[in-house]
Design an enzyme around this catalytic site. Structure first.
Site, PDB file in Angstrom:
ATOM      1  N   SER A  85       0.832  -1.194   0.000  1.00  0.00           N
ATOM      2  CA  SER A  85       0.000   0.000   0.000  1.00  0.00           C
ATOM      3  C   SER A  85       0.870   1.249   0.000  1.00  0.00           C
ATOM      4  O   SER A  85       0.372   2.350   0.054  1.00  0.00           O
ATOM      5  CB  SER A  85      -0.916   0.007   1.227  1.00  0.00           C
ATOM      6  N   GLY A 215      -8.712  -2.293  13.144  1.00  0.00           N
ATOM      7  CA  GLY A 215      -8.069  -3.470  12.549  1.00  0.00           C
ATOM      8  C   GLY A 215      -7.280  -4.236  13.587  1.00  0.00           C
ATOM      9  O   GLY A 215      -6.064  -4.333  13.501  1.00  0.00           O
ATOM     10  N   SER A 311       7.266   5.142  13.027  1.00  0.00           N
ATOM     11  CA  SER A 311       7.671   4.266  11.932  1.00  0.00           C
ATOM     12  C   SER A 311       7.783   4.932  10.569  1.00  0.00           C
ATOM     13  O   SER A 311       8.449   4.391   9.679  1.00  0.00           O
ATOM     14  CB  SER A 311       6.727   3.062  11.861  1.00  0.00           C
TER      15      SER A 311
HETATM   16  C1  PLP Z   1       4.418  -0.916   7.069  1.00  0.00           C
HETATM   17  C2  PLP Z   1       4.284   0.079   8.119  1.00  0.00           C
HETATM   18  C3  PLP Z   1       3.932  -0.290   9.424  1.00  0.00           C
HETATM   19  C4  PLP Z   1       3.596  -1.718   9.814  1.00  0.00           C
HETATM   20  O1  PLP Z   1       4.712  -2.576   9.639  1.00  0.00           O
HETATM   21  P1  PLP Z   1       4.515  -4.164   9.562  1.00  0.00           P
HETATM   22  O2  PLP Z   1       5.876  -4.706   9.382  1.00  0.00           O
HETATM   23  O3  PLP Z   1       3.602  -4.465   8.413  1.00  0.00           O
HETATM   24  O4  PLP Z   1       3.884  -4.578  10.845  1.00  0.00           O
HETATM   25  C5  PLP Z   1       3.899   0.699  10.398  1.00  0.00           C
HETATM   26  N1  PLP Z   1       4.169   1.991  10.098  1.00  0.00           N
HETATM   27  C6  PLP Z   1       4.499   2.386   8.856  1.00  0.00           C
HETATM   28  C7  PLP Z   1       4.785   3.815   8.613  1.00  0.00           C
HETATM   29  C8  PLP Z   1       4.579   1.447   7.820  1.00  0.00           C
HETATM   30  O5  PLP Z   1       4.898   1.841   6.589  1.00  0.00           O
END
Ligand code: PLP
Length: 329
Positions: A85, A215, A311
């Site tokens: 995505s 979710g 993240s």
């Molecule tokens: C992909 C993503 C997540 C979740 O990571 P997973 O490894 O799928 O659990 C969280 N924060 C951001 C910004 C992401 O791009």
């Protein structure tokens, strides 16, 4: 439940150590931020690992680069395909560009424009699908077979999991032992990698995955011992709209994570506002999951040293403004 995958059984801190050596020089060592206002709000000492400053704007570069740098010459020549995505797509696209290989990205037709543009900007070919009616994994598999591409999924792959874990490794290297580590959770690549690191580098550190309330498949899976599948959840955390944990990530999460909790979209926006106005950083809604839990009332973090994984920071500025505007009292 059936036996954990062989991958999950052998996956260890050592895999993360090797991944860290592989991505050194390519990935940024992102800063760890602190804020006395945030500390006052939470009653804890918070250490924010700012992966919004990672290359392409999220931790996903770590796992993608770690995976692609292990391709054979033949795999490199043919290239990589993935479905995502957004942030994993950009991580794969940039890594492929840096390593000089073709990349094909299967993306939902309604993916944020900024993520589509950035993916193309890194030279990747984008193939769209309808995420409400089509199966992206099947489309990825078909492309892989038809064109001889190697499929690297967004989370359920040991090289991806190991790469993502390097974010936590850097955090512990910088700040030492922690009482609690809060990690955003989608499909569990980041959480599985980071939890194994916490077990090795900070024994006794409580590791908590944080999901969007809408979710909560990860929480239900964790508590029931079975991977729970859900429909695509309606949440502003577009990076965590996964429908289930992975066959490799889930067993690792079961053995190395203490709990999985959820936050609401309203709490995500509050956290996003705080991070922008007080800490001067742009963090995307999914990137705010761990921070929203730290700022909220669910956990008593009083007096603790707490790691908060921010993240990613990839959000259209117009969307960022609209989310904040809508939340004004
Ligand atoms: C992909 C993503 C997540 C979740 O990571 P997973 O490894 O799928 O659990 C969280 N924060 C951001 C910004 C992401 O791009």
């Amino acid at each position: 439940m059936s036996q954990p995958s062989p991958v999950a059984q052998t996956f260890s801190f050592d895999d993360v150590v090797q991944a860290h050596a592989r991505i050194a020089g390519a990935a940024h060592r992102t800063p760890v931020l602190t804020s006395s206002t945030a500390d006052r709000l939470s009653g804890a000492q918070l250490f924010f690992k700012a992966e919004n400053f990672q290359r392409m704007g999220a931790f996903k570069f770590r796992g993608a680069y770690n995976a692609l740098s292990q391709f054979t010459p033949e795999q490199r020549r043919r290239g990589v395909v993935t479905f995502s995505s957004g942030n994993h797509a950009q991580g794969i696209a940039l890594s492929a560009q840096l390593l000089g290989m073709p990349a094909v990205i299967v993306m939902p037709a309604d993916a944020p424009a900024i993520k589509v543009a950035a993916t193309r900007g890194y030279g990747a070919e984008v193939v769209f699908y309808d995420r409400y009616t089509e199966d992206r994994e099947a489309i990825g598999q078909r492309l892989a077979e038809a064109r001889g591409l190697t499929l690297i999924p967004p989370y359920d792959h040991p090289h991806v999991m190991a790469g993502q874990g390097t974010a936590a490794k850097e955090l512990f290297e910088e700040v030492g032992a922690l009482d609690t580590l809060l990690v955003p959770l989608g499909g569990g690549g980041l959480l599985s990698g980071c939890s194994v690191v916490a077990r090795a580098m900070s024994p006794g550190c409580r590791v908590i995955g944080v999901e969007p309330e809408a979710g909560n498949d990860g929480q239900r899976s964790f508590r029931s011992g079975q991977i729970v599948h859900i429909d695509t959840p309606a949440t502003i955390a577009d990076g965590a709209q996964t429908q289930h944990l992975g066959q490799h990530t889930f067993p690792v999460i079961q053995r190395a994570v203490d709990d999985i909790l959820t936050v609401s979209d309203a709490e995500l926006v509050e956290a996003m506002k705080f991070l922008a106005s007080r800490m001067k950083i742009v963090v995307e809604p999914t990137g705010c999951l761990a921070a929203a839990l730290a700022f909220g009332p669910q956990l008593d973090l009083g007096g603790q040293r707490v790691g908060v994984l921010l993240s990613g920071g990839n959000v259209d500025l117009a969307r960022f403004a609209a989310l904040i505007q809508a939340a004004q009292p």
